[in-house]
Design a protein around this motif. Structure first.
Motif, PDB file in Angstrom:
ATOM      1  N   THR A  72       1.042  -1.416  -0.205  1.00 48.92           N
ATOM      2  CA  THR A  72      -0.063  -0.089  -0.149  1.00 48.92           C
ATOM      3  C   THR A  72       1.322   1.090   0.019  1.00 48.92           C
ATOM      4  N   ILE A  73       0.900   1.902  -0.860  1.00 48.75           N
ATOM      5  CA  ILE A  73       1.854   3.345  -1.342  1.00 48.75           C
ATOM      6  C   ILE A  73       0.825   4.666  -1.084  1.00 48.75           C
ATOM      7  N   PRO A  74       1.570   6.013  -0.615  1.00 48.59           N
ATOM      8  CA  PRO A  74       1.032   6.567  -0.892  1.00 48.59           C
ATOM      9  C   PRO A  74       0.192   6.948  -2.247  1.00 48.59           C
ATOM     10  N   ASP A  75      -1.503   7.910  -1.596  1.00 51.37           N
ATOM     11  CA  ASP A  75      -2.301   7.731  -2.639  1.00 51.37           C
ATOM     12  C   ASP A  75      -1.506   8.754  -3.430  1.00 51.37           C
ATOM     13  N   GLY A  76      -1.711   8.698  -5.100  1.00 49.61           N
ATOM     14  CA  GLY A  76      -1.321   9.396  -5.968  1.00 49.61           C
ATOM     15  C   GLY A  76       0.009   9.884  -6.066  1.00 49.61           C
ATOM     16  N   TRP A  77       1.066   8.649  -5.735  1.00 47.20           N
ATOM     17  CA  TRP A  77       2.428   8.326  -5.893  1.00 47.20           C
ATOM     18  C   TRP A  77       2.350   8.175  -7.362  1.00 47.20           C
ATOM     19  N   GLY A  78       3.850   8.020  -7.343  1.00 52.53           N
ATOM     20  CA  GLY A  78       4.222   7.214  -9.747  1.00 52.53           C
ATOM     21  C   GLY A  78       4.383   5.922  -9.073  1.00 52.53           C
ATOM     22  N   PHE A  79       4.520   5.325  -9.530  1.00 52.70           N
ATOM     23  CA  PHE A  79       4.540   3.693  -9.613  1.00 52.70           C
ATOM     24  C   PHE A  79       5.241   3.537 -10.528  1.00 52.70           C
ATOM     25  N   THR A  80       6.353   2.407 -10.657  1.00 54.10           N
ATOM     26  CA  THR A  80       7.566   1.893 -11.564  1.00 54.10           C
ATOM     27  C   THR A  80       7.264   1.108 -10.962  1.00 54.10           C
ATOM     28  N   ARG A  81       6.966  -0.608 -11.695  1.00 53.74           N
ATOM     29  CA  ARG A  81       7.476  -1.746 -11.611  1.00 53.74           C
ATOM     30  C   ARG A  81       8.978  -1.903 -11.930  1.00 53.74           C
ATOM     31  N   GLY A  82       9.728  -2.639 -11.084  1.00 55.37           N
ATOM     32  CA  GLY A  82      11.040  -2.826 -11.450  1.00 55.37           C
ATOM     33  C   GLY A  82      11.265  -4.131 -11.922  1.00 55.37           C
ATOM     34  N   THR A  83      12.106  -4.779 -10.751  1.00 55.95           N
ATOM     35  CA  THR A  83      12.618  -6.465 -10.806  1.00 55.95           C
ATOM     36  C   THR A  83      12.334  -7.354  -9.941  1.00 55.95           C
ATOM     37  N   ASP A  84      11.525  -8.016 -10.517  1.00 54.22           N
ATOM     38  CA  ASP A  84      10.793  -9.833 -10.124  1.00 54.22           C
ATOM     39  C   ASP A  84      10.497 -10.932 -11.148  1.00 54.22           C
ATOM     40  N   ASP A  85      10.753 -11.536  -9.938  1.00 56.09           N
ATOM     41  CA  ASP A  85      10.306 -13.192 -10.838  1.00 56.09           C
ATOM     42  C   ASP A  85       8.736 -13.564 -10.430  1.00 56.09           C
ATOM     43  N   ALA A  86       8.255 -13.009 -10.636  1.00 56.84           N
ATOM     44  CA  ALA A  86       6.151 -13.329 -10.115  1.00 56.84           C
ATOM     45  C   ALA A  86       5.927 -14.219 -11.401  1.00 56.84           C
ATOM     46  N   SER A  87       4.509 -14.246 -10.844  1.00 55.06           N
ATOM     47  CA  SER A  87       3.842 -15.428 -11.770  1.00 55.06           C
ATOM     48  C   SER A  87       3.348 -14.675 -12.190  1.00 55.06           C
ATOM     49  N   ALA A  88       2.486 -13.857 -11.659  1.00 53.31           N
ATOM     50  CA  ALA A  88       1.122 -12.866 -12.413  1.00 53.31           C
ATOM     51  C   ALA A  88       1.842 -11.572 -11.463  1.00 53.31           C
ATOM     52  N   PHE A  89       0.803 -10.580 -12.069  1.00 56.32           N
ATOM     53  CA  PHE A  89       1.567  -9.399 -11.600  1.00 56.32           C
ATOM     54  C   PHE A  89      -0.146  -8.216 -11.737  1.00 56.32           C
ATOM     55  N   LYS A  90      -0.504  -7.167 -10.566  1.00 57.70           N
ATOM     56  CA  LYS A  90      -0.891  -6.625 -11.066  1.00 57.70           C
ATOM     57  C   LYS A  90      -0.897  -5.356 -10.351  1.00 57.70           C
ATOM     58  N   PRO A  91      -0.503  -4.527 -11.188  1.00 56.78           N
ATOM     59  CA  PRO A  91      -0.673  -2.936 -10.613  1.00 56.78           C
ATOM     60  C   PRO A  91      -1.057  -2.209 -10.143  1.00 56.78           C
ATOM     61  N   GLY A  92      -2.523  -2.616  -9.674  1.00 45.94           N
ATOM     62  CA  GLY A  92      -3.707  -1.571  -8.121  1.00 45.94           C
ATOM     63  C   GLY A  92      -3.613  -0.909  -8.730  1.00 45.94           C
ATOM     64  N   PRO A  93      -4.698  -0.076  -7.626  1.00 45.73           N
ATOM     65  CA  PRO A  93      -3.598  -0.065  -6.752  1.00 45.73           C
ATOM     66  C   PRO A  93      -4.578  -0.804  -6.032  1.00 45.73           C
ATOM     67  N   PRO A  94      -3.910  -1.719  -4.420  1.00 44.01           N
ATOM     68  CA  PRO A  94      -2.709  -1.112  -4.448  1.00 44.01           C
ATOM     69  C   PRO A  94      -1.859  -2.369  -5.214  1.00 44.01           C
ATOM     70  N   PRO A  95      -0.450  -2.348  -5.233  1.00 40.90           N
ATOM     71  CA  PRO A  95      -0.012  -3.409  -6.507  1.00 40.90           C
ATOM     72  C   PRO A  95       0.365  -4.549  -5.403  1.00 40.90           C
ATOM     73  N   GLU A  96       0.119  -5.676  -6.781  1.00 43.18           N
ATOM     74  CA  GLU A  96       0.217  -7.347  -5.844  1.00 43.18           C
ATOM     75  C   GLU A  96       0.822  -7.347  -6.287  1.00 43.18           C
ATOM     76  N   TRP A  97       1.982  -8.909  -6.268  1.00 43.06           N
ATOM     77  CA  TRP A  97       2.919  -9.744  -7.313  1.00 43.06           C
ATOM     78  C   TRP A  97       2.596 -10.860  -6.338  1.00 43.06           C
ATOM     79  N   VAL A  98       2.093 -11.699  -7.178  1.00 43.13           N
ATOM     80  CA  VAL A  98       1.871 -13.966  -7.368  1.00 43.13           C
ATOM     81  C   VAL A  98       3.292 -14.349  -7.294  1.00 43.13           C
ATOM     82  N   TRP A  99       3.050 -15.880  -6.451  1.00 46.40           N
ATOM     83  CA  TRP A  99       4.416 -16.395  -7.094  1.00 46.40           C
ATOM     84  C   TRP A  99       3.288 -18.009  -6.948  1.00 46.40           C
ATOM     85  N   PHE A 100       2.832 -18.762  -8.094  1.00 44.53           N
ATOM     86  CA  PHE A 100       1.945 -19.859  -7.564  1.00 44.53           C
ATOM     87  C   PHE A 100       2.699 -20.754  -6.794  1.00 44.53           C
TER      88      PHE A 100
END
Length: 162
Positions: A72-100
């Motif tokens: 959960t990030i502050p409202d109105g702030w810019g968000f840029t996805r960086g590195t991860d090896d998640a199986s799935a990603f939802k930018p949100g808000p809030p952003p969510e990474w999922v690993w199966f």
């Protein structure tokens, strides 16, 4: 009379079994399945600046599990996805990474960048997060850094050219 005693005994035994199962379920759910920590760099910024955030978590459950990270990030702030090896990603808000599947003892690392709005007011802002696993569902709080301080912009420097 004897039938009534049998019914009471059976009902009492069932109640004890239900209570024990509930207590065991609560005890199992309370055992953490992930150890998670966040690093924020820098923690003191000016409006318009970028912040690098890193979240690292380890599967401490002892068995392979599915996990989701929510931040959960502050409202109105810019968000840029960086590195991860998640199986799935939802930018949100809030952003969510999922690993199966995350193996027992395996570590996952997520990075992302936040951009403070140029008109953001000075003050302290908080990032909160959880790593959730299933079977049983367990929410593990993300520890480490949580606060970003936005300072006031310095007034423009005036030069006397005379």
């Amino acid at each position: 009379m004897r039938d009534r005693k049998i019914v009471i005994a059976v009902a009492s035994a069932m109640l004890v079994v239900i209570l024990l199962c509930s207590l065991v379920g609560v005890a199992l759910a309370a055992v953490p399945s992930a150890d998670a920590s966040r690093t924020i760099d820098p923690q003191v910024v000016q409006p318009g600046e970028d912040i690098e955030v890193t979240v690292v978590f380890e599967n401490v459950a002892g068995v392979p599990k599915s996990f989701a990270l929510n931040e959960t990030i502050p409202d109105g702030w810019g968000f840029t996805r960086g590195t991860d090896d998640a199986s799935a990603f939802k930018p949100g808000p809030p952003p969510e990474w999922v690993w199966f599947v995350v193996g027992a003892g395996d570590t996952k690392t997520v990075t992302y960048t936040l951009t403070v709005p140029v008109d953001e007011e000075a003050g302290n802002y908080t990032i909160k997060g959880t790593v959730t696993s299933v079977n049983p569902e367990t929410e593990n709080p993300v520890g480490g850094d949580t606060t970003i301080t936005v300072g006031e912009e310095s007034p423009p420097v005036k030069y006397d050219l005379t």
